[in-house]
Motif scaffolding. Structure first.
Motif, PDB file in Angstrom:
ATOM      1  N   SER A  97       0.752  -1.101  -0.059  1.00  0.00           N
ATOM      2  CA  SER A  97       0.146  -0.083  -0.070  1.00  0.00           C
ATOM      3  C   SER A  97       0.808   1.197   0.015  1.00  0.00           C
ATOM      4  N   SER A  98       2.099   1.102   0.109  1.00  0.00           N
ATOM      5  CA  SER A  98       2.892   2.274   0.184  1.00  0.00           C
ATOM      6  C   SER A  98       3.744   2.411  -0.912  1.00  0.00           C
ATOM      7  N   LYS A  99       3.877   1.743  -1.905  1.00  0.00           N
ATOM      8  CA  LYS A  99       4.526   1.844  -3.207  1.00  0.00           C
ATOM      9  C   LYS A  99       3.965   2.972  -4.150  1.00  0.00           C
ATOM     10  N   LYS A 100       5.111   3.642  -4.446  1.00  0.00           N
ATOM     11  CA  LYS A 100       4.636   4.716  -5.361  1.00  0.00           C
ATOM     12  C   LYS A 100       4.483   4.221  -7.018  1.00  0.00           C
ATOM     13  N   SER A 101       5.178   3.229  -7.347  1.00  0.00           N
ATOM     14  CA  SER A 101       5.226   2.683  -8.624  1.00  0.00           C
ATOM     15  C   SER A 101       5.270   0.919  -8.615  1.00  0.00           C
ATOM     16  N   GLN A 102       4.736   0.509  -9.477  1.00  0.00           N
ATOM     17  CA  GLN A 102       4.947  -1.159  -9.338  1.00  0.00           C
ATOM     18  C   GLN A 102       6.362  -1.459  -9.455  1.00  0.00           C
ATOM     19  N   GLU A 103       7.253  -0.871  -9.833  1.00  0.00           N
ATOM     20  CA  GLU A 103       8.725  -1.276  -9.654  1.00  0.00           C
ATOM     21  C   GLU A 103       9.522  -0.718  -8.571  1.00  0.00           C
TER      22      GLU A 103
END
Length: 813
Positions: free
Chosen positions: A356-362
């Motif tokens: 939930s705290s990722k800014k992008s998939q990578e």
């Protein structure tokens, strides 16, 4: 302009050449002999570029083509120039090599709504923009950042799950997971005034996952306590090794994207986040054994991130099978954040997450959320029928940033709770009764003390004595009641075959621990006061040995102490009265000092044996909240109980004490040594009696008068006297000539008390100030010796008076 030729030559197979392993730049094209051994990249003419298939050159297209670039016509024939194919914006949109219809990717709330190609895309689907659910759910961290997961897929998942007729199960599960990741925060519903999301996941909706209960935790307990489950209650019967075969946990698990993982029996130890560390031993425990369990570990934040980055996040829905597996009960989950209590209950939970705290998939996540504390709480309902409430899972979440360098504590606990109010009331009732008896007993002791101390009226000293007697009695009442309750709890808990009694929790034991502390403090005050009293008792050693005078007529000529002003007369009288040896008195006094600490039981042996049984033999392990009656470290994950510790400690302590008393009474005092009897015999041989004044009119007396009448003599005469006594040729050693009773408690008459005070008061007054220079001066020392001689003669005359012997009561020690 002709570009230079680049020749790429390679060995081809005998089946012919292939261009699949070659690629020319945009301004070059392939030239091949279709089966030859070489492939060439030739340059295009000026202004031309490579075709879509790469085998020829075509004229380029203007860069502002709104549609699709093609180099073939409708029949598939090649063209010399690219052409622009415009898609119908209403029904299609540009694809890679063709116009693609929007219809398979558009989801409308109303079938009658016109389908158009809108540029609003979410999760691979194109939707209308009039959605009332935000597409960027707040991930509920301290510094909220845009969550890639929520932004890209929240709206798509909601719209694909919103309409029942078109409901996508995976989309509903994924949306449920996202709300679970958000810890069911109301911030996710700020654009949902109609509570559509809450209604979608309510228990009334049978076509979507059930996430939230319509009632709070307290109301849930009250309703179940009144109605049960279909008018039934869960029963916890113990079979075998405290196991229960009627209750079993099962789980339904999903991955992050809503995919189904598995459904089946659930091992409760999977809820222990500590188990991801291979260095920790996993406890072999199962729920529903009335065994409280607690595990705890300390790990670093970086270790948690490493584990989360390499492990898939799983979402759990737990159920309880009961009624021999014929019925299934969903288990409620009470979710809260650190130091934030919550009364709401839900269905789904997770143990850790970073998505939930990722800014992008990578990118890597900025935060990690993890279950800091997981508890399985089982409340007791009915003792007689061994009924329990449905288990409740309580999870406390915490979070951390990726760059944090700190350690966190992770814990897992199984708690069996019961209402101990009735046992506390029983404790207070019994203690109240005993305290009332202690109050009456203190009044009796105070009255008795007044009689012994020759006090007629009630004064401040009597009131002080009453409170000290009460302080000494109250701790005995507390220890008696607490020991009895603890032994009862220990025996019932360890021997029950149904869930009739649970071990109390630490917060429920605080009241009992408080009373034990109070008892310790009061007993300490009582012991200090008793020590003070014992150091203030008057002890007098009566020497029955006859003095040897040259002039026997002067034996009783003793002037009063106040009239002795001539040093010469004082010295003469003292020498006559103290012409016998003092060593017998000194030996008796020394023996008395060592005799004062004598006990029928040995404190050192008592402590050593208690510690031996508890620690060495391992009986202390019985005090763990494990329903099995076993010792050893097999239950090391079951915490200790204060009540059970007091119970097993009381059993061992009382048992060892009784064994010591029996050993002393039946064997040691009869076959080895009788300390009290030996001391009385020693007094008789020494011809010295001991008078102990504990009060003004009360004390104890050891009659040590020798039947032979003399003790300061030679070995031959002493042996002759003992032989006559052995042959019963002399009088008895007792106070009465025909009795052997030597130890008495006595009440003294007022005349004796006044005479004793008359002689001792001047000595005490003169000795109140210590002066090393005149301590052994003639006047003071001789006055003390004369006082001793007067008291010695006075007590001998008193004890020789047969009419006063009725005040002595024989004591049996």
């Amino acid at each position: 302009m002709i570009y230079s030729l680049i020749i790429i030559t390679s060995q081809m197979t005998r089946f012919g050449a292939s261009s699949s392993n070659c690629r020319c730049d945009q301004n070059f094209y392939f030239e091949t002999n279709y089966g030859g051994i070489s492939v060439s990249c030739l340059g295009c003419n000026t202004g031309q570029i490579q075709s879509l298939d790469g085998y020829r050159c075509v004229n380029p297209l203007e860069p502002d083509c709104p549609g699709i670039k093609l180099d073939i016509d409708e029949s598939g024939l090649p063209l010399d120039s690219f052409r622009c194919l415009e898609c119908n914006s209403t029904t299609s949109r540009p694809g890679e090599n063709s116009c693609q219809s929007c219809r398979p990717f558009i989801f409308a709330e109303n079938d009658n709504q016109d389908i158009t190609c809108d540029n609003f895309e979410s999760g691979g689907f194109v939707f209308f923009e009039n959605s009332n659910i935000p597409n960027n759910l707040n991930s509920n961290f301290p510094n909220p950042t845009e969550s890639w997961l929520f932004k890209e897929f929240s709206l798509a998942a909601y719209r694909m799950c919103q309409i029942a007729e078109r409901r996508n199960v995976t989309a509903c599960q994924f949306l449920a997971n996202m709300w679970t990741l958000n810890l069911y925060s109301q911030d996710a519903l700020m654009n949902d005034p109609d509570n559509k999301l809450v209604n979608l996941f309510s228990m009334e909706n049978q076509t979507a996952p059930w996430l939230i209960y319509p009632i709070g935790l307290n109301e849930y307990k009250n309703q179940y306590s009144s109605n049960g489950i279909d008018s039934q209650f869960l029963t916890l019967k113990l079979t075998g090794k405290c196991a229960n075969s009627q209750l079993e946990l099962i789980t339904v698990e999903h991955d992050l994207w809503g995919g189904f993982k598995r459904a089946g029996p659930f091992d409760i130890t999977n809820l222990q986040l500590c188990n991801f560390n291979q260095r920790l031993n996993q406890p072999n425990s199962a729920p529903f054994t009335i065994t409280n369990l607690f595990t705890k570990c300390t790990v670093s934040i970086q270790r948690l991130f490493e584990f989360s980055d390499s492990t898939e996040t799983i979402f759990y829905d737990l159920y309880l099978k009961f009624g021999n597996g014929s019925q299934v009960l969903p288990l409620p989950v009470n979710i809260k954040q650190v130091n934030q209590p919550s009364n709401s209950i839900y269905r789904r939970f997770f143990l850790f997450e970073t998505a939930s705290s990722k800014k992008s998939q990578e990118s890597k996540s900025d935060y990690i959320r993890f279950a800091k504390s997981v508890k399985l709480i089982i409340n007791h309902l009915n003792r007689d029928q061994a009924q329990i409430y449905p288990p409740i899972i309580e999870i406390e979440y915490d979070f951390a940033k990726r760059d944090e360098q700190r350690m966190v504590d992770l814990s897992f606990e199984i708690k069996y709770l019961m209402d101990t109010q009735s046992y506390q009331q029983t404790f207070f009732i019994v203690f109240g009764i005993l305290a009332g008896l202690a109050f009456l007993w203190s009044i009796i002791r105070t009255w008795n003390w007044n009689q012994r101390a020759a006090r007629i009226i009630l004064d401040l000293v009597s009131i002080f004595k009453f409170f000290m007697f009460l302080i000494g009695s109250i701790p005995n009442c507390i220890i008696l009641v607490l020991s009895g309750l603890s032994i009862f709890w220990f025996i019932i808990f360890k021997s029950q075959t149904s869930a009739a009694l649970f071990a109390p929790q630490p917060d429920q034991e605080k009241i009992f621990a408080t009373f034990l502390i109070i008892a310790f403090v009061l007993k300490l005050l009582d012991l200090l006061y008793l020590t003070l009293l014992q150091t203030s008792y008057d002890i007098f050693f009566i020497d029955w040995e006859k003095a040897r005078y040259d002039d026997k007529s002067e034996k009783n000529v003793l002037p009063p102490i106040n009239s002795l002003n001539d040093n010469f007369v004082l010295k003469q009288q003292v020498e006559k009265q103290n012409s016998i040896s003092c060593w017998r008195t000194i030996l008796i006094a020394n023996k008395w000092n060592t005799f004062q600490t004598m006990r029928k039981t040995s404190t050192a042996i008592q402590m050593i044996l208690v510690i031996f049984f508890l620690k060495v033999l391992g009986f202390e392990s019985y005090a763990r909240t494990d329903c099995e009656f076993k010792k050893g470290d097999n239950s090391e994950y079951a915490p200790y109980s204060f009540i059970l510790r007091v119970g097993i400690g009381s059993i061992i302590f009382i048992g060892v004490e009784l064994l010591q008393i029996l050993f002393y009474t039946l064997f040691y005092s009869r076959c080895i040594q009788d300390e009290i009897g030996n001391f009385a015999d020693f007094c008789s041989v020494s011809n010295i009696s001991v008078l102990l004044l504990t009060h003004s009119r009360f004390g104890y007396y050891i009659h040590g008068r020798s039947p032979t009448g003399i003790s300061d003599t030679s070995f031959f005469n002493l042996k002759q006297g003992l032989s006559k006594e052995e042959s019963d040729l002399t009088f008895k050693r007792g106070l009465e000539m025909s009795s052997d009773h030597q130890i008495f408690s006595a009440i003294f008459p007022i005349k004796l008390v006044k005479e004793y005070s008359k002689i001792m008061t001047p000595i005490i007054m003169n000795s109140s100030r210590f002066d090393s220079k005149d301590t052994f001066s003639i006047n003071k020392f001789d006055n003390k010796m004369l006082a001793y001689t007067q008291l010695n003669n006075f007590f001998k005359d008193f004890l020789n008076n047969v009419r006063l012997k009725f005040i002595f009561v024989y004591c049996e020690f």
